[in-house]
Structure formats: structure tokens, C-alpha cells
Scaffold this active site. Structure first.
Site, PDB file in Angstrom:
ATOM      1  CB  SER A 197       8.788   7.110  -2.218  1.00 48.05           C
ATOM      2  OG  SER A 197       8.079   7.658  -3.296  1.00 48.05           O
ATOM      3  NE  ARG A 198       6.683   0.522   1.557  1.00 51.19           N
ATOM      4  CZ  ARG A 198       5.394   0.648   1.204  1.00 51.19           C
ATOM      5  NH1 ARG A 198       4.791   1.824   1.232  1.00 51.19           N
ATOM      6  NH2 ARG A 198       4.709  -0.411   0.840  1.00 51.19           N
ATOM      7  CG  LEU A 199      11.587   8.446   1.056  1.00 55.37           C
ATOM      8  CD1 LEU A 199      12.001   9.589   0.138  1.00 55.37           C
ATOM      9  CD2 LEU A 199      12.824   7.841   1.718  1.00 55.37           C
TER      10      LEU A 199
ATOM     11  CD  GLN B 216      -3.156   0.197   2.092  1.00 56.95           C
ATOM     12  OE1 GLN B 216      -3.172  -0.979   2.415  1.00 56.95           O
ATOM     13  NE2 GLN B 216      -4.053   1.052   2.509  1.00 56.95           N
TER      14      GLN B 216
END
Ligand code: FMN
Length: 219
Positions: A195-197, A11
């Protein structure tokens, strides 16, 4: 589901941000704000947390879900259980624990670490006696975490307890049942970002003080 499909489950998080300028200086006050937001968002079981304890003899961690029942003095996390349960024994041998709240609807996680002590007896009794009668009976009837022969045995114990306390309301609190308060030394607030940041802000107690140092961790 195949492993390939499982590996493809992901997700993207983009609802909110967590910035230093927007958080409260006191960690538990910040937690209360996020809990209020989880309740307001009508998430299922907003007060459910995963409690991790450790067996001091073997080093084996274990975890289970319990319900948060208070934030006494904005300084601790209160939950109730059976002192003779697996978690109760583990906390008696090693009073350090970790809590995890996951609120997927808000793309948030909170991790808490600290030292656990038993709640004052009057707090445990008051809460025990505020529970529905069936839960009070259940706490007397269930030797939590012990092996039992069958469902029928458990229900037989329930009927014995009902007979023993017939006409009494509320029931007395069992001596093996009560609260624990976790006094946090470290809390991490995690907000999912694209973006998983992700945003991760950690609160650590300053030495000997009641203040908190806030740092940002890499996601
Ligand atoms: C949503 C949910 C809430 C729960 N709340 C509690 C609770 O507040 N206290 C409790 O002792 N067990 C609660 N349980 C059961 C525990 O997860 C666990 O099965 C039980 O405490 C025994 O754990 P132990 O054998 O590791 O000591 C809850 C389980 C779920 C799924």
C-alpha cells in the site's frame, strides 16, 4: 505501449521490512549488509549505482551509472572514472554528489549524499593495473565525454595505444584516470512495503561526530 498501459504498470512490494530494531548503528556497515544481500540474491549488477553531480556554474544536475569498487574503512564509497569527463569536471567545480542504488529484486533503494575527494594515487594505480588489459588500453584511448568524429576514430586511437605500449604489462595509469571516494553525510535505506507505506530510515552524521542519528521518514 500506450500511456494508459504505462500508467497501469505498478508493482506491490511485500517481501521484507526495515525496522529500527534490526539495523546497524553505523550507516556504511548497514549498507555493506544490504550490498551483501543483493550479491547473495544474485541480482544483476548489484554494485551499479547512479551518480549525480552538478554543474556549479549553471546548477544543472547530471547523472550516470558507475560501479562501486570499495567501501574503504567502512567510511566511504569508492568508484573509478576519467577525471577529465563531464562528471570529473563537475566534481572539480562542486565536490558534492549523490548516489543511488536500486535493487528491484529485493524491493530496496539506497540514497547516499556526501562530499567527494580523489582517491589516493596508489589506490587508483593498483586498481587500474588490476583491470583487464583491454580496459587499461581503453582508458588511454577514450577521451571520455568528448565529442568524437566516428567509431573508427576511437578504434584508431585504441590501435595507437596498443602500439605505444606494446610489450608492457600492466600499462601505466593515465594521469587523467582514477578513483573518487564519497564520504557520506546522509544515507537513506528504503524498503518497499504494501500500500505504498514503505519503510524509510535515514542516517545523518551527528555534529562533528562519527556517530549516526537514525530517523524514520514518511513514505
Ligand atoms: C552498468 C554500467 C557501469 C558503468 N561503470 C562505469 C564506471 O565504473 N566508471 C565510469 O567512468 N563509467 C562507467 N559507466 C559509463 C557511465 O555511465 C558514463 O557513460 C561515463 O562515465 C561518462 O559519463 P559523463 O560523461 O557524465 O562523465 C558505466 C555504465 C554502465 C551502464
Amino acid at each position: 505501449m500506450t500511456d494508459a498501459e504505462l500508467a497501469d504498470l505498478r508493482q506491490s512490494y511485500s517481501q521484507r521490512t526495515l525496522l529500527e530494531a534490526d539495523v546497524q548503528p553505523q550507516a556504511v556497515a548497514q549498507f555493506r549488509q544490504w550490498l551483501d544481500e543483493a550479491v547473495a540474491a544474485q541480482l544483476p549488477e548489484p554494485a551499479a549505482l547512479t551518480l549525480a553531480t552538478v554543474d556549479a556554474a549553471t546548477g544543472q544536475p547530471s547523472q550516470r551509472v558507475v560501479l562501486l569498487k570499495g567501501l574503504p574503512d567502512d567510511a566511504g564509497f569508492l568508484f573509478f572514472t576519467n577525471y577529465d569527463s563531464r562528471k570529473g569536471h563537475e566534481l572539480a567545480g562542486q565536490p558534492l554528489a549523490a548516489l543511488n542504488f536500486f535493487w528491484p529484486g529485493l524491493e530496496r533503494q539506497v540514497r547516499v549524499e556526501g562530499v567527494v575527494e580523489k582517491a589516493p594515487e596508489n589506490v587508483s594505480t593498483e586498481y587500474f593495473q588490476s583491470r583487464p588489459r583491454g580496459s587499461q588500453v581503453g582508458a588511454w584511448a577514450s577521451p571520455q565525454s568528448e565529442v568524437i568524429g566516428s567509431r573508427e576514430q576511437l578504434e584508431a586511437r585504441e590501435h595507437e595505444v596498443e602500439a605505444r605500449f606494446q610489450g608492457q604489462n600492466p600499462l601505466p595509469r593515465p594521469p587523467h584516470w582514477g578513483g573518487y571516494v564519497l564520504r557520506p553525510t546522509r544515507l537513506e535505506f528504503w524498503q518497499g512495503r504494501p500500500s505504498r507505506l514503505h519503510d524509510r530510515l535515514v542516517y545523518e552524521r551527528t555534529e562533528g561526530g562519527s556517530d549516526w542519528k537514525i530517523s524514520r521518514l514518511a513514505p
